[in-house]
Design a protein around this motif. Structure first.
Motif, mmCIF file in Angstrom:
data_model
loop_
_atom_site.group_PDB
_atom_site.id
_atom_site.type_symbol
_atom_site.label_atom_id
_atom_site.label_comp_id
_atom_site.label_asym_id
_atom_site.label_seq_id
_atom_site.Cartn_x
_atom_site.Cartn_y
_atom_site.Cartn_z
ATOM 1 N N UNK A 176 -0.311 -8.414 -7.625
ATOM 2 C CA UNK A 176 0.552 -7.743 -6.651
ATOM 3 C C UNK A 176 -0.068 -6.431 -6.212
ATOM 4 N N UNK A 177 -0.482 -5.594 -7.159
ATOM 5 C CA UNK A 177 -1.063 -4.300 -6.837
ATOM 6 C C UNK A 177 -2.417 -4.443 -6.158
ATOM 7 N N UNK A 178 -3.156 -5.449 -6.483
ATOM 8 C CA UNK A 178 -4.457 -5.672 -5.847
ATOM 9 C C UNK A 178 -4.283 -5.943 -4.353
ATOM 10 N N UNK A 179 -3.333 -6.788 -3.995
ATOM 11 C CA UNK A 179 -3.099 -7.079 -2.570
ATOM 12 C C UNK A 179 -2.480 -5.886 -1.837
ATOM 13 N N UNK A 180 -1.648 -5.158 -2.509
ATOM 14 C CA UNK A 180 -1.060 -3.967 -1.919
ATOM 15 C C UNK A 180 -2.148 -2.921 -1.637
ATOM 16 N N UNK A 181 -3.047 -2.704 -2.580
ATOM 17 C CA UNK A 181 -4.141 -1.745 -2.413
ATOM 18 C C UNK A 181 -5.072 -2.168 -1.278
ATOM 19 N N UNK A 182 -5.356 -3.441 -1.175
ATOM 20 C CA UNK A 182 -6.220 -3.952 -0.107
ATOM 21 C C UNK A 182 -5.581 -3.737 1.270
ATOM 22 N N UNK A 233 -6.548 -4.042 12.319
ATOM 23 C CA UNK A 233 -5.293 -4.034 11.560
ATOM 24 C C UNK A 233 -4.765 -5.432 11.283
ATOM 25 N N UNK A 234 -4.811 -6.282 12.285
ATOM 26 C CA UNK A 234 -4.290 -7.638 12.118
ATOM 27 C C UNK A 234 -5.261 -8.535 11.359
ATOM 28 N N UNK A 235 -6.529 -8.535 11.791
ATOM 29 C CA UNK A 235 -7.511 -9.403 11.143
ATOM 30 C C UNK A 235 -7.735 -9.054 9.682
ATOM 31 N N UNK A 236 -7.731 -7.777 9.377
ATOM 32 C CA UNK A 236 -7.947 -7.359 8.000
ATOM 33 C C UNK A 236 -6.805 -7.803 7.103
ATOM 34 N N UNK A 237 -5.601 -7.746 7.612
ATOM 35 C CA UNK A 237 -4.462 -8.159 6.807
ATOM 36 C C UNK A 237 -4.481 -9.654 6.504
ATOM 37 N N UNK A 238 -5.094 -10.426 7.343
ATOM 38 C CA UNK A 238 -5.121 -11.871 7.118
ATOM 39 C C UNK A 238 -6.326 -12.313 6.294
ATOM 40 N N UNK A 239 -7.534 -12.008 6.788
ATOM 41 C CA UNK A 239 -8.739 -12.580 6.186
ATOM 42 C C UNK A 239 -9.292 -11.776 5.017
ATOM 43 N N UNK A 240 -9.632 -10.547 5.255
ATOM 44 C CA UNK A 240 -10.334 -9.762 4.243
ATOM 45 C C UNK A 240 -9.405 -9.336 3.118
ATOM 46 N N UNK A 267 -3.417 -1.528 2.078
ATOM 47 C CA UNK A 267 -3.389 -0.092 2.328
ATOM 48 C C UNK A 267 -4.744 0.413 2.833
ATOM 49 N N UNK A 268 -5.825 -0.059 2.260
ATOM 50 C CA UNK A 268 -7.165 0.325 2.694
ATOM 51 C C UNK A 268 -7.392 -0.005 4.174
ATOM 52 N N UNK A 269 -7.043 -1.206 4.571
ATOM 53 C CA UNK A 269 -7.280 -1.602 5.956
ATOM 54 C C UNK A 269 -6.323 -0.961 6.940
ATOM 55 N N UNK A 270 -5.158 -0.626 6.500
ATOM 56 C CA UNK A 270 -4.259 0.115 7.384
ATOM 57 C C UNK A 270 -4.796 1.520 7.643
ATOM 58 N N UNK A 271 -5.450 2.120 6.656
ATOM 59 C CA UNK A 271 -6.067 3.431 6.848
ATOM 60 C C UNK A 271 -7.199 3.327 7.872
ATOM 61 N N UNK A 272 -8.041 2.284 7.757
ATOM 62 C CA UNK A 272 -9.133 2.092 8.718
ATOM 63 C C UNK A 272 -8.575 1.871 10.128
ATOM 64 N N UNK A 273 -7.544 1.027 10.245
ATOM 65 C CA UNK A 273 -6.927 0.794 11.549
ATOM 66 C C UNK A 273 -6.321 2.082 12.100
ATOM 67 N N UNK A 274 -5.719 2.898 11.236
ATOM 68 C CA UNK A 274 -5.158 4.171 11.664
ATOM 69 C C UNK A 274 -6.222 5.114 12.201
#
Length: 160
Positions: free
Chosen positions: A86-92, A63-70, A94-101
């Protein structure tokens, strides 16, 4: 296992000292067996808890690493594909928060499987019932007879 009362002639009554000695020895054996059973059950629980905690650590790291690097790389990739920045970063994100979840759910599910040492609790209840009424046979396999513990349900418990 033979006891001193089994090795003597049948006509002689056991002395009070012999009976106390047998009771102390049997109580000591009973306590050791309960401790060994609890150790065996709790070591399984500890392994499961460690795996569950490991899944939660992985979830937090992702969750943390994905939000920073990837997120930066994927955000730029979506931007390159024509999505507004803006939407590109928001979508990215969201994807990693789903994986972390998902990893969080796996960890929580693993931790929910942890339960108290049921066999130990059951044998302790049987032992307490037997101590209250030493001539009665209680539970399944609790063969308390002749003033000593034998055939108890924990005799077959493999101790690591």
């Amino acid at each position: 296992m033979s006891t001193p009362t089994q090795n003597r002639p049948a006509t002689r009554e056991a002395t009070l000292g012999e009976l106390v000695g047998l009771a102390v020895r049997d109580l000591s054996l009973l306590v050791r067996q309960e401790i060994d059973l609890a150790k065996a059950e709790l070591s399984k629980q500890a392994t499961s808890a460690a795996l569950g905690a490991g899944f939660l650590v992985v979830a937090a790291g992702l969750g943390f690493g994905a939000l920073i690097a990837v997120t930066i790389g994927l955000g730029e990739l979506f931007t390159w594909a024509g999505v507004e920045r803006f939407w590109a970063y928001f979508l990215t994100a969201l994807l990693y928060l789903v994986v972390a979840g998902l990893f969080g759910l796996f960890g929580a599910k693993r931790l929910k499987k942890i339960s108290p040492p049921e066999r130990t609790l059951q044998t302790v209840k049987e032992d307490i019932a037997w101590l209250k009424h030493p001539t009665a046979v209680t539970g399944t396999g609790a063969g308390h007879s002749n003033g000593h513990v034998s055939g108890n349900s924990r005799d077959s418990v493999p101790i690591p």
